[in-house]
Design a protein around this motif. Sequence first.
Motif, PDB file in Angstrom:
ATOM      1  N   ASN A 162       3.077  11.727  -9.568  1.00 46.76           N
ATOM      2  CA  ASN A 162       3.031  11.610  -8.113  1.00 46.76           C
ATOM      3  C   ASN A 162       4.212  10.790  -7.605  1.00 46.76           C
ATOM      4  O   ASN A 162       4.422   9.659  -8.044  1.00 46.76           O
ATOM      5  CB  ASN A 162       1.722  10.953  -7.665  1.00 46.76           C
ATOM      6  CG  ASN A 162       0.525  11.851  -7.895  1.00 46.76           C
ATOM      7  OD1 ASN A 162       0.609  13.062  -7.688  1.00 46.76           O
ATOM      8  ND2 ASN A 162      -0.588  11.273  -8.323  1.00 46.76           N
ATOM      9  N   CYS A 163       4.968  11.366  -6.693  1.00 46.43           N
ATOM     10  CA  CYS A 163       6.128  10.706  -6.095  1.00 46.43           C
ATOM     11  C   CYS A 163       5.708  10.075  -4.771  1.00 46.43           C
ATOM     12  O   CYS A 163       4.968  10.675  -3.985  1.00 46.43           O
ATOM     13  CB  CYS A 163       7.230  11.732  -5.875  1.00 46.43           C
ATOM     14  SG  CYS A 163       8.822  11.019  -5.428  1.00 46.43           S
ATOM     15  N   VAL A 164       6.177   8.867  -4.530  1.00 47.31           N
ATOM     16  CA  VAL A 164       5.816   8.139  -3.307  1.00 47.31           C
ATOM     17  C   VAL A 164       7.047   8.012  -2.423  1.00 47.31           C
ATOM     18  O   VAL A 164       8.121   7.622  -2.885  1.00 47.31           O
ATOM     19  CB  VAL A 164       5.264   6.736  -3.639  1.00 47.31           C
ATOM     20  CG1 VAL A 164       4.803   6.042  -2.369  1.00 47.31           C
ATOM     21  CG2 VAL A 164       4.121   6.834  -4.641  1.00 47.31           C
ATOM     22  N   SER A 165       6.877   8.339  -1.144  1.00 43.59           N
ATOM     23  CA  SER A 165       8.021   8.276  -0.229  1.00 43.59           C
ATOM     24  C   SER A 165       7.852   7.230   0.870  1.00 43.59           C
ATOM     25  O   SER A 165       8.731   7.077   1.710  1.00 43.59           O
ATOM     26  CB  SER A 165       8.260   9.652   0.420  1.00 43.59           C
ATOM     27  OG  SER A 165       7.108  10.096   1.103  1.00 43.59           O
ATOM     28  N   GLU A 166       6.734   6.495   0.832  1.00 46.62           N
ATOM     29  CA  GLU A 166       6.562   5.442   1.839  1.00 46.62           C
ATOM     30  C   GLU A 166       5.615   4.369   1.315  1.00 46.62           C
ATOM     31  O   GLU A 166       4.561   4.672   0.754  1.00 46.62           O
ATOM     32  CB  GLU A 166       6.018   6.013   3.150  1.00 46.62           C
ATOM     33  CG  GLU A 166       5.935   4.979   4.277  1.00 46.62           C
ATOM     34  CD  GLU A 166       5.452   5.569   5.585  1.00 46.62           C
ATOM     35  OE1 GLU A 166       5.290   4.807   6.548  1.00 46.62           O
ATOM     36  OE2 GLU A 166       5.224   6.794   5.649  1.00 46.62           O
ATOM     37  N   ASP A 172       8.940  -3.806   0.667  1.00 47.57           N
ATOM     38  CA  ASP A 172       9.851  -3.279   1.683  1.00 47.57           C
ATOM     39  C   ASP A 172      11.117  -2.713   1.048  1.00 47.57           C
ATOM     40  O   ASP A 172      11.630  -1.664   1.470  1.00 47.57           O
ATOM     41  CB  ASP A 172      10.221  -4.379   2.682  1.00 47.57           C
ATOM     42  CG  ASP A 172       9.038  -4.857   3.511  1.00 47.57           C
ATOM     43  OD1 ASP A 172       8.042  -4.112   3.585  1.00 47.57           O
ATOM     44  OD2 ASP A 172       9.117  -5.966   4.076  1.00 47.57           O
ATOM     45  N   ALA A 173      11.628  -3.402   0.037  1.00 43.80           N
ATOM     46  CA  ALA A 173      12.841  -2.924  -0.643  1.00 43.80           C
ATOM     47  C   ALA A 173      12.557  -1.645  -1.428  1.00 43.80           C
ATOM     48  O   ALA A 173      13.389  -0.727  -1.465  1.00 43.80           O
ATOM     49  CB  ALA A 173      13.382  -4.009  -1.568  1.00 43.80           C
ATOM     50  N   ILE A 174      11.383  -1.554  -2.049  1.00 40.98           N
ATOM     51  CA  ILE A 174      11.027  -0.330  -2.772  1.00 40.98           C
ATOM     52  C   ILE A 174      10.871   0.831  -1.795  1.00 40.98           C
ATOM     53  O   ILE A 174      11.253   1.970  -2.090  1.00 40.98           O
ATOM     54  CB  ILE A 174       9.731  -0.543  -3.587  1.00 40.98           C
ATOM     55  CG1 ILE A 174       9.976  -1.564  -4.713  1.00 40.98           C
ATOM     56  CG2 ILE A 174       9.239   0.775  -4.183  1.00 40.98           C
ATOM     57  CD1 ILE A 174       8.725  -1.939  -5.481  1.00 40.98           C
ATOM     58  N   ASP A 175      10.332   0.554  -0.624  1.00 40.76           N
ATOM     59  CA  ASP A 175      10.213   1.598   0.398  1.00 40.76           C
ATOM     60  C   ASP A 175      11.592   2.153   0.749  1.00 40.76           C
ATOM     61  O   ASP A 175      11.784   3.377   0.831  1.00 40.76           O
ATOM     62  CB  ASP A 175       9.536   1.026   1.639  1.00 40.76           C
ATOM     63  CG  ASP A 175       9.404   2.067   2.744  1.00 40.76           C
ATOM     64  OD1 ASP A 175       8.717   3.072   2.539  1.00 40.76           O
ATOM     65  OD2 ASP A 175      10.021   1.863   3.814  1.00 40.76           O
ATOM     66  N   ARG A 176      12.570   1.288   0.929  1.00 41.40           N
ATOM     67  CA  ARG A 176      13.935   1.742   1.232  1.00 41.40           C
ATOM     68  C   ARG A 176      14.539   2.480   0.035  1.00 41.40           C
ATOM     69  O   ARG A 176      15.244   3.478   0.205  1.00 41.40           O
ATOM     70  CB  ARG A 176      14.795   0.548   1.622  1.00 41.40           C
ATOM     71  CG  ARG A 176      14.408  -0.077   2.962  1.00 41.40           C
ATOM     72  CD  ARG A 176      15.185  -1.353   3.225  1.00 41.40           C
ATOM     73  NE  ARG A 176      16.624  -1.100   3.245  1.00 41.40           N
ATOM     74  CZ  ARG A 176      17.532  -1.970   2.821  1.00 41.40           C
ATOM     75  NH1 ARG A 176      17.165  -3.145   2.331  1.00 41.40           N
ATOM     76  NH2 ARG A 176      18.815  -1.671   2.881  1.00 41.40           N
ATOM     77  N   ILE A 199       0.832  -1.198   0.000  1.00 37.97           N
ATOM     78  CA  ILE A 199       0.000   0.000   0.000  1.00 37.97           C
ATOM     79  C   ILE A 199       0.873   1.258   0.000  1.00 37.97           C
ATOM     80  O   ILE A 199       1.881   1.332   0.705  1.00 37.97           O
ATOM     81  CB  ILE A 199      -0.940   0.016   1.220  1.00 37.97           C
ATOM     82  CG1 ILE A 199      -1.904  -1.175   1.166  1.00 37.97           C
ATOM     83  CG2 ILE A 199      -1.706   1.336   1.326  1.00 37.97           C
ATOM     84  CD1 ILE A 199      -2.883  -1.145  -0.001  1.00 37.97           C
ATOM     85  N   VAL A 200       0.473   2.230  -0.814  1.00 34.73           N
ATOM     86  CA  VAL A 200       1.150   3.520  -0.848  1.00 34.73           C
ATOM     87  C   VAL A 200       0.744   4.311   0.393  1.00 34.73           C
ATOM     88  O   VAL A 200      -0.448   4.534   0.634  1.00 34.73           O
ATOM     89  CB  VAL A 200       0.763   4.290  -2.126  1.00 34.73           C
ATOM     90  CG1 VAL A 200       1.285   5.720  -2.067  1.00 34.73           C
ATOM     91  CG2 VAL A 200       1.301   3.575  -3.356  1.00 34.73           C
ATOM     92  N   ALA A 201       1.737   4.707   1.189  1.00 38.70           N
ATOM     93  CA  ALA A 201       1.436   5.373   2.458  1.00 38.70           C
ATOM     94  C   ALA A 201       1.627   6.880   2.410  1.00 38.70           C
ATOM     95  O   ALA A 201       1.032   7.606   3.205  1.00 38.70           O
ATOM     96  CB  ALA A 201       2.309   4.777   3.573  1.00 38.70           C
ATOM     97  N   ASP A 202       2.454   7.374   1.501  1.00 37.00           N
ATOM     98  CA  ASP A 202       2.701   8.820   1.437  1.00 37.00           C
ATOM     99  C   ASP A 202       2.983   9.202  -0.003  1.00 37.00           C
ATOM    100  O   ASP A 202       3.925   8.697  -0.617  1.00 37.00           O
ATOM    101  CB  ASP A 202       3.883   9.198   2.331  1.00 37.00           C
ATOM    102  CG  ASP A 202       4.061  10.710   2.427  1.00 37.00           C
ATOM    103  OD1 ASP A 202       3.057  11.424   2.276  1.00 37.00           O
ATOM    104  OD2 ASP A 202       5.196  11.162   2.643  1.00 37.00           O
TER     105      ASP A 202
END
Length: 314
Positions: free
Chosen positions: A187-191, A236-240, A175-178
């Motif tokens: 749209n850029c996603v940071s979390e 999780d890796a994409i989040d990092r 899920i996109v969190a931010d």
Amino acid sequence: MFKKVRKAVIPAAGFGTRFLPATKAIPKEMLPIVDIPTIQYVIEEAVEAGIEEICIITNSYKQSIENHFDRSFELEEKLKTSNDLEHLEMIEKITDMVNVVSVRQKTPKGLGHAILCAKSFVGNEPFAVLLGDDIVVNPNGKGAIRQLIDIYDQTGCSVVGTRNVKDEDISKYGIVADIKPQDNGYNCVSEFVEKPALEDAASNLAILGRYVLTPGIFEKLETQPAGRGNEIQLTDAIDRLSHDEDVYSCPFEGNRYDVGDRKGFLQAQVEFALNRDDTRQAMEEIIEALGYTKTGAPQNEAPIELKIFKSKQK
């Protein structure tokens, strides 16, 4: 000018437990939608997007996937002998579609680990990822992965394919969190959060089976600890990765079928058959024989999820 996205990775090493007993001996990716294996639709989408090489991540019992995209000399000779040129052309087209290689995921350690298995194949290039049990059809426009590649071509950054999902489905997806709108219109996603509970989810925007990733993802995957399900999770890796470089969201257009799920698989069978000239009449006859008839009524009035049928029975 950014490097071209030439390669794609298709993870197909799962055991398909939701389709047992059929998948005890047959890979779920080879289950047909009418008469075409699921994974062929996925590969056709990649080829139409300009992908030149594809790596399928498999396991030890999925040789039939490799065989499907390889030459079959005995079959070709039989079709030539019987002058069945239509089917001969069909299977030759499948073989010549694209350069396909396979890599085995020797231990089932999750989607992130499956992508890591393709590191040598990908090298230092951006690449596409298409999940092997997600079919997306956009008859009036570009395919889903092409839509993601278009954003990569403008930004040089990783892109994830997204859609809003129902509350009850949030725990199934990353899920996109931010999310932050950018001056470039994207749209850029940071979390990102992998399969959160509904009460913990920051949005209903989910990653759905399509990615374009920069090679920087491999460094993250190599050091990624096991997450949910004790597996190495790609989310999780994409989040990092998003902490070091921009990652964009692409709310892709098209009809998506989760054919790894029974309901999605059945829906695809019906809708694909209705949209093919050679099977439409047969499917209409089957549905009408079961007590349904064509109507312009809204879908929510129908007792089953068909866009153009409503029960005769009241």
